[in-house]
Design a protein around this motif. Sequence first.
Motif, PDB file in Angstrom:
ATOM      1  N   SER A  37     -22.914 -21.425 -19.766  1.00  0.00           N
ATOM      2  CA  SER A  37     -23.322 -22.690 -19.227  1.00  0.00           C
ATOM      3  C   SER A  37     -22.204 -23.151 -18.437  1.00  0.00           C
ATOM      4  N   ILE A  38     -21.052 -23.256 -18.936  1.00  0.00           N
ATOM      5  CA  ILE A  38     -20.341 -23.679 -18.624  1.00  0.00           C
ATOM      6  C   ILE A  38     -19.020 -22.183 -17.954  1.00  0.00           C
ATOM      7  N   SER A  39     -19.640 -21.378 -18.275  1.00  0.00           N
ATOM      8  CA  SER A  39     -18.484 -19.956 -17.568  1.00  0.00           C
ATOM      9  C   SER A  39     -19.093 -19.952 -16.581  1.00  0.00           C
ATOM     10  N   ALA A  40     -17.950 -19.285 -15.346  1.00  0.00           N
ATOM     11  CA  ALA A  40     -18.365 -18.445 -14.484  1.00  0.00           C
ATOM     12  C   ALA A  40     -18.875 -17.534 -14.066  1.00  0.00           C
ATOM     13  N   ARG A  41     -19.150 -16.211 -15.834  1.00  0.00           N
ATOM     14  CA  ARG A  41     -19.459 -15.320 -15.761  1.00  0.00           C
ATOM     15  C   ARG A  41     -19.585 -14.979 -16.701  1.00  0.00           C
TER      16      ARG A  41
END
Length: 97
Positions: A37-41
Amino acid sequence: MRAWIDNDVLYLHPDDVPHYKKGGSVVRNTYFWALRSISARSRADKPWEYEAEVWLALQRMLMHFLESGYLPLGETQLEFPADATIPAVLRSVSCWQ
């Protein structure tokens, strides 16, 4: 989890990030969705990417799951190459390989 930083983006090795398993452990699946949920990719075949803006949230999340006792240290700790500089915000949840 093997990690490295390039241009203020933290990368996690795709073999080391948790995998979602239908009918699997609730804790492990929650951990997967929280990290995702907090990752960019976050693609299964490529390194997961985290921009510097979320490193504090990532640190808190890793610490929480580590302290819960449900996941082992190897799944909640970032492992950087021996010659890497670990940012201050990530030091409490990191080590060198």
